[in-house]
Design a protein around this motif. Sequence first.
Motif, PDB file in Angstrom:
ATOM      1  N   ARG A 103      -9.324  -5.347   0.544  1.00 54.31           N
ATOM      2  CA  ARG A 103      -8.370  -6.336   1.056  1.00 54.31           C
ATOM      3  C   ARG A 103      -8.820  -6.710   2.462  1.00 54.31           C
ATOM      4  NH1 ARG A 103      -2.440  -4.547   0.863  1.00 54.31           N
ATOM      5  NH2 ARG A 103      -2.875  -4.802  -1.337  1.00 54.31           N
ATOM      6  N   VAL A 150      -9.272  -3.880   5.385  1.00 52.89           N
ATOM      7  CA  VAL A 150      -8.244  -2.930   5.843  1.00 52.89           C
ATOM      8  C   VAL A 150      -8.165  -1.752   4.889  1.00 52.89           C
ATOM      9  CG1 VAL A 150      -6.294  -4.087   4.692  1.00 52.89           C
ATOM     10  CG2 VAL A 150      -5.881  -2.702   6.732  1.00 52.89           C
ATOM     11  N   GLN A 151      -8.459  -2.007   3.615  1.00 50.49           N
ATOM     12  CA  GLN A 151      -8.501  -0.922   2.639  1.00 50.49           C
ATOM     13  C   GLN A 151      -9.256  -1.393   1.410  1.00 50.49           C
ATOM     14  OE1 GLN A 151      -4.011  -0.908   1.597  1.00 50.49           O
ATOM     15  NE2 GLN A 151      -5.034  -0.601  -0.358  1.00 50.49           N
ATOM     16  N   VAL A 192       1.754   3.171   5.165  1.00 51.41           N
ATOM     17  CA  VAL A 192       0.898   3.746   6.199  1.00 51.41           C
ATOM     18  C   VAL A 192       0.701   2.735   7.325  1.00 51.41           C
ATOM     19  CG1 VAL A 192      -1.343   4.785   6.657  1.00 51.41           C
ATOM     20  CG2 VAL A 192      -0.279   5.117   4.449  1.00 51.41           C
ATOM     21  N   LYS A 193       0.617   1.455   6.943  1.00 50.77           N
ATOM     22  CA  LYS A 193       0.284   0.407   7.908  1.00 50.77           C
ATOM     23  C   LYS A 193       1.466  -0.061   8.736  1.00 50.77           C
ATOM     24  CE  LYS A 193      -1.410  -2.078   4.689  1.00 50.77           C
ATOM     25  NZ  LYS A 193      -1.803  -3.211   3.866  1.00 50.77           N
ATOM     26  N   GLY A 238      -6.977   2.869  -1.537  1.00 52.87           N
ATOM     27  CA  GLY A 238      -5.816   2.888  -0.647  1.00 52.87           C
ATOM     28  C   GLY A 238      -6.024   3.767   0.566  1.00 52.87           C
ATOM     29  N   ILE A 239      -5.215   3.520   1.587  1.00 51.11           N
ATOM     30  CA  ILE A 239      -5.415   4.152   2.897  1.00 51.11           C
ATOM     31  C   ILE A 239      -5.283   5.674   2.826  1.00 51.11           C
ATOM     32  CG2 ILE A 239      -4.505   4.317   5.257  1.00 51.11           C
ATOM     33  CD1 ILE A 239      -3.762   1.328   5.022  1.00 51.11           C
ATOM     34  N   GLY A 290       0.837  -1.194   0.000  1.00 52.46           N
ATOM     35  CA  GLY A 290       0.000   0.000   0.000  1.00 52.46           C
ATOM     36  C   GLY A 290       0.868   1.238   0.000  1.00 52.46           C
ATOM     37  N   ASP A 291       0.270   2.372   0.353  1.00 54.00           N
ATOM     38  CA  ASP A 291       0.937   3.667   0.218  1.00 54.00           C
ATOM     39  C   ASP A 291       2.239   3.723   1.013  1.00 54.00           C
ATOM     40  OD1 ASP A 291      -1.259   4.895  -1.291  1.00 54.00           O
ATOM     41  OD2 ASP A 291      -2.359   4.736   0.592  1.00 54.00           O
TER      42      ASP A 291
END
Lengths: 122, 385
Positions: free
Chosen positions: B28, B39-40, A57-58, B44-45, A31-32
């Motif tokens: 996801r 979670v996203q 981010v996570k 995206g987050i 992710g990001d």
Amino acid sequence: MTLYSRDHEWIRIDGNVATIGISQYAQAQLGDVVFVDLPETGKAIEKGKEAAVVESVKAASEVYAPISGTVFEVNAALTDNPGLVNEDPEGRGWFVKLHVPQGTDTSHLLSEADYKAYLDTL
Amino acid sequence: MTEPSSEDPQGELLATPLYGLHVALGARMVPFAGYAMPVQYPAGILAEHKWTREAAGLFDVSHMGQAVVEAPDWATAAAALETLVPADVAGLAPGRQRYTQLLNEAGGIVDDLMIARPADPASGRLMLVLNASRKHVDVATIAARLPAGVTIAPQPDRALLALQGPKAGAVLEAMAPDLAGTIFMDVRTVSLDGWIDATVSRSGYTGEDGFEISVAADVAEALARRLLDHPDVHPIGLGARDSLRLEAGLCLYGHEIDETTSPVEAGLVWSIQKRRRDEGGFPGIDRFRREMAEGPARVRVGILPEGRAPAREGTEIRARDGRPVGVVTSGGFAPTLNAPVAMGYVEPALAAPGTELDLVVRGKPLPARVAALPFVLTRFKRRSL
């Protein structure tokens, strides 16, 4: 030619220079990306050991060196724009360049076709 | 590369009533508190976080516990809960809710929760919203303390949706005109679009205006789809829920608070109203009075790292002289600030905003400063003058 590890790093060897990054699959899993902790130039890194840390981010994830070498350049563009890892992971989002000995063994790494086949098993 | 960490699945995961919708939206799914949760989504987050701050985000929080305490009358219900929590429950007006903590005898926090009073003043009912990971412990703890004639019943057949963000008010008020004019912490039972019975509180976990909407499980997907049809509403996963609550400086159970931390240490004294401070009568009152008089051993603070590296949960906090003084309880990246932020516990002498500290990230002390919470100003809908 780009080779891949089963840990989702890619490596491109040109003479005694190896460029390392993470795969398209890896960036999608992360992710990001918001921060990349890059090593000091001059640092010797052993095959399979930490070459960088990528923070999404996570969570934080370690990036391993697919082969041994000495860091001579890091991608300074990632400091200001870590999102390059998401945008272009196998191009402008590279992490480090290593000096590697000529004739370094890469038999443990996967071709692009073999890596794609490996991803299908995950 | 190490895989991004996620909890190890432990046996069968539970599904919320919106599981199928999450999958259809491309979420996801990850294990969280025994549930398969999104979670996203594909956005995206970061994008989901920003959307919630600018428009309206829809969250599935059906994993959280909902329970009803039922007594013959209001005074009996309130008195029963006041033996377990430090909030002024008796002083709760009809149609209002309060944030509080379920405390153990040592003054530690068993869980944090919302207590809502129905709008009907004759009702002897209290509605609770509990953390997913603690709901079974909570119900057992409360049940063991209730007097004869007062019961607690979990509501597993209900779903909970949160609609959060500056446009949430306009979206939901258009579906239920009765919600117009409600303010932060109001609770109403309404009919959404004239057919979905819902208990709606004007509250949330993002620091924005918004709602938590309790509906029967069998209408949850219809409501979610109806809300997502609105161009201002996007689905938001647990990843952004966590970054939003971190920016808002809100505690997460199991991180900032647990059975060892007290409301005083956690900076939650604002949630203990004056009558309860004076009268006591809640578990752990001795610790509360001691910590109020002498100060707690540690206090929760916000921390701003000076560089770009996030400091994750568990990171050691050091004073500038190298002495360990605490630990990070939540840390990550704040999209609104475009910078890393953290919360953690430190010695009270080091808790003033601006205090210089070091965070030990991968063996390296990185400079940071104590910061006032919240990191991002909250925009709850308060009563206007």
